[in-house]
Enzyme design. Structure first.
Site: not given
Length: 467
Positions: A41, A45-46, A58, A190, A192, A194, A451
């Protein structure tokens, strides 16, 4: 770490080499305790999801949603106002208190006594032969080899040459959320996933956002009704310039100016390039290994095998779906296939859902209406508005809808597309319908729908399909 290696002689021997610590880092488990493993890596990390993708974005979307609710509270008879945004506090909460600690802890775990059979290398991985990789251990050049190698190196931001060659400072999804302070204005290039999510984040937090997109619609790969509605709503929130390309990019007195092909300009304090992501396979000297590419992706068969025996690939570097839940599912398949070569499982690419955490949210799974028609299905389609169900009334939602596409002969759901509040959660019911091959006529009538909860949107859409 075992890096005893004579200079320019034999490489260090391993049973398994894993390149990349996104989903690939989940492969080592108790089943591999008797194997000597190398993890390579060069970054943090991740992987993308943890550090610069799904999770941190998010965590910014959520306060953006709250801010948006405050500024639109008058719709519900509430007198509320957003008095300010403490951007540095949001950044600290997300990165200092959460993300960076998790990434650091993940590396420490792999380097620590809990996984004594694993060595970690922190250099770039470059193939020198089919099963040999050159990398680094700190400042020391090392070469490692193994009969089994998993490539899970993800993707990187794709930058238009007009931006890359301009010499102007630009940001991508990998560094925009670490801005030291909120700008007053921003240009996002852009149309999309992102671009949609970052436009929502920064606009909701008070930034004047301009979105520049080459095609006439945002999210143009989605069902046309979804794309049309999202573009319509985006035009009400942002300075939207669609159907244009960038001619030049320049900066003067701290203002970045994009000259566009329609003769207009777009200006902002900050420029965000959000025109997709490119798989990283082209950076690994694959030719030296004989590993073939399929366009921009590493070529793999249905089981995740590359064109070199014993070398596998998964996630964004090879998958047609640049989605974390797909990378995780592919990881599980590749892990099984390495352990059980006589019982191979195919990559799980059926009924792949996706969500866009913009405002409004979007959740989608399956075929678009046009794709269903092109595939030769005799289809039935229902568009159900949020505003026509009880909880939609409560929300005063006038723009959201659920669109279902089913096969008229079999009753099987072919596609589901939702735009509106909680779309990313609502679509999961329809993923289940498709995954278990249920007849939508049974789904609509042979279970209770609470409901007046919002899933009545799905119920009414199902009931509206004609057979």
């Amino acid at each position: 770490m075992n890096t005893e290696q004579d200079k320019d002689t034999n490489p260090i021997q391993y049973d398994l080499i894993i390149i990349g610590t996104g989903s690939g880092n989940s492969i080592p488990g108790p089943e591999f305790d008797d194997k000597k493993i190398a993890i390579v890596e060069k970054g943090v990390f991740g992987g993308t999801c943890l550090n610069v993708g799904c999770i941190p974005t998010k965590m910014f979307v959520y306060p953006a949603d709250i801010a948006r609710s405050i500024t639109t509270a008058s719709t519900y008879g509430l007198d509320a106002q957003l008095n300010g945004v403490d951007w540095p506090s949001i950044v600290r909460r997300v990165f200092d208190d959460r993300i960076d600690q998790i990434a650091s802890g993940g590396e420490q775990y792999r380097r620590g006594p809990e996984t004594p059979n694993i060595d970690v290398y922190d250099g770039h991985a470059s193939f020198t032969s089919p099963h040999t990789v050159a990398t680094k251990d700190g400042d020391k050049d090392v070469t490692i080899t193994a009969p089994t190698i998993v490539i899970a190196t993800g993707a990187r931001p794709q930058i238009l040459p007009q931006i890359a060659d301009s010499g102007v400072r630009y940001y991508t999804n990998e560094d925009i959320l670490r801005l030291p302070e909120l700008p007053q204005t921003m240009v996002i290039v852009g149309g999309g996933f992102i671009a949609a999510e970052f436009a929502h984040i920064f606009s909701s937090l008070g930034v004047d956002v301009t979105v520049v997109n080459r095609s006439s619609n945002l999210l143009r790969h989605m069902d046309k009704d979804i794309s049309d509605r999202f573009t319509e709503l985006a035009a009400q929130r942002y300075n939207l310039k669609t159907g244009v390309e960038i001619e030049t990019v320049r900066e003067a007195d701290g203002v970045i100016t994009l000259e566009l092909t329609d003769g207009t300009t777009a200006e902002g304090d900050v420029l965000l390039a959000a025109t997709g992501r490119t798989p990283n396979g082209d950076q690994m000297n694959l030719d030296a290994a004989g590993i073939e590419m399929d366009g921009k992706r590493i070529k793999v068969d249905e089981y995740g095998r590359t064109t070199v025996d014993g070398v596998w690939a998964l996630g964004d570097v090879s998958s047609p779906f640049q989605l974390k839940h797909v990378a995780n599912a592919e990881m599980r398949a590749v892990k099984h296939n390495i352990l059980h070569p006589d019982d191979l499982q195919p990559m799980p690419h059926d009924n792949v859902p996706a969500a866009v955490f913009s405002n409004p949210q979007i959740g989608t799974v399956g075929l678009t209406e046009q794709q269903a028609l092109d595939a030769g299905h005799n289809i039935t389609v229902k568009v159900q508005n949020y505003g026509d169900v009880a909880y939609g009334w409560a929300m005063e939602d006038t723009t959201g809808f659920c669109k279902l596409i089913a096969d008229r002969h079999t009753g099987k759901l072919l596609g589901a597309h939702i735009i509106g509040p909680q779309a990313s959660s609502l679509v999961q019911q329809l993923v289940t319908v498709m995954a278990f091959d249920l007849d939508v006529r049974d789904v609509a009538t042979k279970q209770y729908w609470i409901h007046p909860a919002l899933p009545e949107l799905i119920e009414n859409a199902l009931l509206g399909l004609e057979f």
